[in-house]
Design an enzyme around this catalytic site. Structure first.
Site, PDB file in Angstrom:
ATOM      1  N   ARG A  27       0.648  -0.702  -0.504  1.00 13.07           N
ATOM      2  CA  ARG A  27      -0.309   0.030  -0.117  1.00 13.07           C
ATOM      3  C   ARG A  27       0.810   1.347   0.517  1.00 13.07           C
ATOM      4  O   ARG A  27       0.059   2.523   0.021  1.00 13.07           O
ATOM      5  CB  ARG A  27      -1.182  -0.240   1.074  1.00 13.07           C
ATOM      6  CG  ARG A  27      -1.508  -0.999   1.255  1.00 13.07           C
ATOM      7  CD  ARG A  27      -2.907  -1.069   2.485  1.00 13.07           C
ATOM      8  NE  ARG A  27      -3.436   0.298   2.231  1.00 13.07           N
ATOM      9  CZ  ARG A  27      -4.568   0.080   1.744  1.00 13.07           C
ATOM     10  NH1 ARG A  27      -4.965  -0.837   1.277  1.00 13.07           N
ATOM     11  NH2 ARG A  27      -6.009   1.846   1.722  1.00 13.07           N
ATOM     12  N   TRP A  74       2.166   6.502   2.131  1.00 13.61           N
ATOM     13  CA  TRP A  74       2.191   6.539   0.243  1.00 13.61           C
ATOM     14  C   TRP A  74       1.806   7.829   0.152  1.00 13.61           C
ATOM     15  O   TRP A  74       1.079   7.601  -0.104  1.00 13.61           O
ATOM     16  CB  TRP A  74       1.536   5.413  -0.755  1.00 13.61           C
ATOM     17  CG  TRP A  74       1.651   6.028  -1.496  1.00 13.61           C
ATOM     18  CD1 TRP A  74       0.771   6.387  -2.993  1.00 13.61           C
ATOM     19  CD2 TRP A  74       2.309   5.498  -3.380  1.00 13.61           C
ATOM     20  NE1 TRP A  74       1.464   6.613  -4.285  1.00 13.61           N
ATOM     21  CE2 TRP A  74       2.028   5.996  -4.161  1.00 13.61           C
ATOM     22  CE3 TRP A  74       3.185   4.564  -2.315  1.00 13.61           C
ATOM     23  CZ2 TRP A  74       3.312   5.729  -5.349  1.00 13.61           C
ATOM     24  CZ3 TRP A  74       4.575   4.107  -3.498  1.00 13.61           C
ATOM     25  CH2 TRP A  74       4.099   3.989  -4.960  1.00 13.61           C
ATOM     26  N   GLU A 490       0.704  -8.213 -23.467  1.00 16.91           N
ATOM     27  CA  GLU A 490       2.141  -8.352 -22.762  1.00 16.91           C
ATOM     28  C   GLU A 490       2.034  -8.663 -21.379  1.00 16.91           C
ATOM     29  O   GLU A 490       2.668  -9.126 -20.767  1.00 16.91           O
ATOM     30  CB  GLU A 490       2.489  -6.398 -22.155  1.00 16.91           C
ATOM     31  CG  GLU A 490       1.453  -5.742 -21.647  1.00 16.91           C
ATOM     32  CD  GLU A 490       1.567  -4.961 -20.570  1.00 16.91           C
ATOM     33  OE1 GLU A 490       2.582  -4.618 -20.357  1.00 16.91           O
ATOM     34  OE2 GLU A 490       0.788  -3.873 -20.235  1.00 16.91           O
TER      35      GLU A 490
HETATM   36  C1  AGP Z   1       2.181  -1.270 -19.234  1.00 14.63           C
HETATM   37  O1  AGP Z   1       1.240  -2.023 -18.998  1.00 14.63           O
HETATM   38  C2  AGP Z   1       3.728  -1.416 -19.305  1.00 14.63           C
HETATM   39  N1  AGP Z   1       4.158  -2.029 -17.783  1.00 14.63           N
HETATM   40  C3  AGP Z   1       4.241  -0.046 -19.944  1.00 14.63           C
HETATM   41  O2  AGP Z   1       3.888  -0.174 -20.984  1.00 14.63           O
HETATM   42  C4  AGP Z   1       4.394   1.196 -19.615  1.00 14.63           C
HETATM   43  O3  AGP Z   1       2.924   1.696 -18.898  1.00 14.63           O
HETATM   44  C5  AGP Z   1       5.689   1.512 -19.714  1.00 14.63           C
HETATM   45  O4  AGP Z   1       7.372   1.324 -19.330  1.00 14.63           O
HETATM   46  C6  AGP Z   1       5.736   3.157 -18.918  1.00 14.63           C
HETATM   47  O5  AGP Z   1       5.763   3.326 -17.606  1.00 14.63           O
HETATM   48  P1  AGP Z   1       5.906   4.481 -16.957  1.00 14.63           P
HETATM   49  O6  AGP Z   1       4.626   5.122 -16.531  1.00 14.63           O
HETATM   50  O7  AGP Z   1       6.311   4.732 -15.453  1.00 14.63           O
HETATM   51  O8  AGP Z   1       6.848   5.455 -17.503  1.00 14.63           O
END
Ligand code: AGP
Length: 610
Positions: A27, A74, A490
């Site tokens: 959390r 957080w 993914e």
């Molecule tokens: C999204 O499901 C992925 N894990 C990946 O595309 C992610 O959005 C991207 O690496 C950007 O991450 P961030 O939002 O922490 O910058």
């Protein structure tokens, strides 16, 4: 989203509190702290960083006593520091808090004017001073908490102890979760069931507007105005691991279902419903800047890039500002033209994505104003920015981003409304409709979650063996199509592509055949009729059509092989509703295929490499 724990009984409480915080670290983990009553005095130990930093601090300063409270933070108000770590102390009061106090600024001003010495930047410390002030009036801790909370607006789950009232913990709940544990000669509280489960399976799930007094003799629950309550006592049969996911099989599924709460928290204290506007102090951009910028540049990667694409429609439509969306990893591969009249917004769940961080720094070096739209306070992108607008989705554990995505879109819509109001490009009525629509959005998202998940699970069973899936959308549904494809790729490892529906006829339509399910987003917005034509083009070529449409769209029902319905909504709010069935579809397909949903192969939650 923080974690709070409390204990009163006949055992040394520090180890119990630390154990509870460890089970709540999902959390939040910016900082942690304990306040323990040794029978005479309250002692506090706090540490920045993960829980192990607190444990190291406790080795040097052990806390002895059988009554105490603990917190893992957080950050939402006030940067990450020991001063801002909980518990917060005022006089003989120590308090911990999970939530957001919306009227903390006027309360702080009044307390300071009355001579209070407020040392932190947090909204929580205000509660400590309010309770202490009531105790100084001669009230008991229970009455003081009750009176103090009458002045407070916002979300809270708090636990409070008082030096002159040992063996007692007073708790209260509004909009933030709080559970109580019933032991033999001991009582527990925690933000979530995992915190108490190792010690008791008998729990009380507190309701909004309730408070309770915990002693070693038991727990007494009342409403905030003191009316006694006979709460239901539940027996929890979850394993500790299940409890950490609140009974969901994976963090991703839990986080998909947390989206209404994440949106509520991200919007909390930021909507000015009376004037159909956004609270200026919350946005981090001055009115002067809002009217002087000439272009907006959105930088992001992956899912955050899809959020940026949705944001572009908002900002161009509501603020009439030229807006470009850049893949952060590509932005750095060309001589981008960026200058002092640009507002660059770096969007990132983690706030640590190296591609986005480096692109943001380049933009700032070239003179642009940099705003960070991130979920992690004090993250690298936040620190690099001139201003921050935080999403308040809480830690996102599943690698596939879900609740942060919709929280980012909420942030971008608020920003577009704020800019449009100050630039005079957004009319009063449309602004009021949007603000009211946002206020009701969390409930609409709940309705979509409960209304579609069984159907989507059946679709996942039917199409889980597909080798290629297409996702089509127009307008703001186009980035949602891209996001639906990314989610499926993914976590299920099925090849999927998102396309602008109008682009299909320029080549990709050659891909369509009966073995290629085509997900077509055709909500009732200004693009519906054209999207319906694209749906018919795909159907005419033998594609299996899975349509997501506004409920009651009989034409969509007649033309598609499968239909998922969402409620009618303002076009700006449709992305929040459309993405939910797509997230669920990806999740259920992956779970049925047995992939590692929360930690898919080859992926990391935060990409700190180039
Ligand atoms: C999204 O499901 C992925 N894990 C990946 O595309 C992610 O959005 C991207 O690496 C950007 O991450 P961030 O939002 O922490 O910058």
């Amino acid at each position: 989203m923080c974690g709070i724990v409390g204990y009163v009984g006949n055992r040394e409480c520090a180890p119990i509190l630390v154990d509870g915080l460890r089970r709540l670290e999902y959390r939040g983990y910016d900082s942690a702290g304990l306040a323990v009553h040794d029978g005479q005095r309250i002692h506090v130990v706090r540490a920045v960083g993960k829980l192990r930093m607190l444990e190291e601090a406790l080795v040097g300063s052990p806390l002895l006593g059988t009554t105490g409270i603990g917190h893992t933070r957080w950050a939402t108000h006030g940067r990450v520091s020991e001063t801002n770590a909980h518990p917060h102390v005022a006089g003989e009061i120590a308090v911990i808090h999970n939530g957001i106090i919306e009227n903390h600024l006027p309360l702080r001003a009044r307390l300071v004017k009355a001579g209070a010495k407020i040392v932190s930047d947090t909204d929580t410390e205000i509660i400590a001073h309010l309770v202490d002030a009531q105790c100084r009036q001669g009230h008991s801790l229970e009455a003081a908490v009750r009176l103090a909370l009458k002045e407070v607006e916002g979300a809270y789950a708090i636990a409070v102890i008082r030096q002159s009232e040992p063996q007692k913990v007073v708790v209260a709940k509004n909009a933030s979760p709080l559970v109580l544990g019933l032991g033999e000669g001991e009582s527990f509280c925690g933000s979530d069931i995992p915190a108490v489960l190792p010690y008791t399976r008998r729990v009380i799930i507190m309701e909004d507007g309730q408070m309770a007094v915990l002693t070693s003799d038991g727990i007494r629950v009342t409403t905030l105005d003191g009316t006694p309550v006979e709460p239901a006592v539940k027996t929890i049969d979850w394993s500790p691991a299940m409890a950490e996911k609140s009974g969901f099989k994976h963090f991703m599924l839990k986080e998909i279902h947390e989206q209404p709460r994440a949106i509520e928290d991200t919007l909390r204290g930021r909507l000015d419903r009376e004037n159909g506007d956004i609270v200026p102090e919350e946005i981090g951009l001055s009115p002067e800047l809002a009217t002087s910028i000439e272009r907006v540049v959105l930088l992001a990667c992956g899912t955050s890039h899809h959020a940026a694409m949705v944001g572009r429609y908002y900002i161009e439509s509501l603020a009439r500002l030229p807006t470009v969306v850049e893949l952060a990893s590509e932005f750095r591969n060309r001589e981008a033209v960026i200058g002092p009249n640009d507002l660059v917004i770096a969007i990132s769940q983690s706030g640590e994505t190296l591609d986005t961080l480096m692109a943001a720094k380049i933009a700032k070096q070239r003179g642009a104003k940099l705003l960070a739209l991130v979920n992690v306070m004090g993250s690298a992108i936040a620190r690099a920015a001139d201003a921050e607008l935080y999403t308040r989705a809480g830690p996102e554990i599943g690698v596939a981003s879900t609740k942060c995505f919709t929280a980012q879109i909420a942030g971008l819509l608020m920003l577009a409304i704020y800019l449009g109001k100050r630039r005079g490009t957004l009319g009063k009525e449309r602004a009021e409709a949007l603000v009211e629509g946002l206020a009701h959005l969390p409930q609409q998202m709940r309705d979509v979650l409960t209304g579609t998940r069984q159907l989507v699970l059946s679709l996942a069973r039917r199409y889980m063996d597909a080798r290629d899936v297409l996702f089509l959308g127009r307008g703001t549904s186009y980035p949602i199509a891209l996001e639906g494809a990314l989610k499926l790729k993914e976590i299920s490892y099925i090849h999927a592509e998102g396309y602008a529906a109008g682009e299909m006829k320029h080549g990709p339509i050659a891909l369509i055949d009966p073995n290629v399910p085509v997900v077509v987003l055709v909500p009732r917005d200004e693009h519906r009729d054209k999207s319906m034509s694209n749906l018919q083009e795909a159907k005419a070529r033998g594609g299996r059509i899975l349509a997501v449409a506004t409920e009651g769209d009989e034409e969509a029902r007649s033309l598609s092989d499968e239909l998922v319905e969402i409620p009618a909504a303002l076009s700006e709010l449709l992305p929040f509703l459309l993405v939910i069935p797509l997230q669920l579809f990806a999740y259920y397909v992956a779970d049925l295929k047995g992939t590692d949903v929360d930690q898919p192969r080859n992926l990391a939650k935060t990409v700190t490499v180039e």
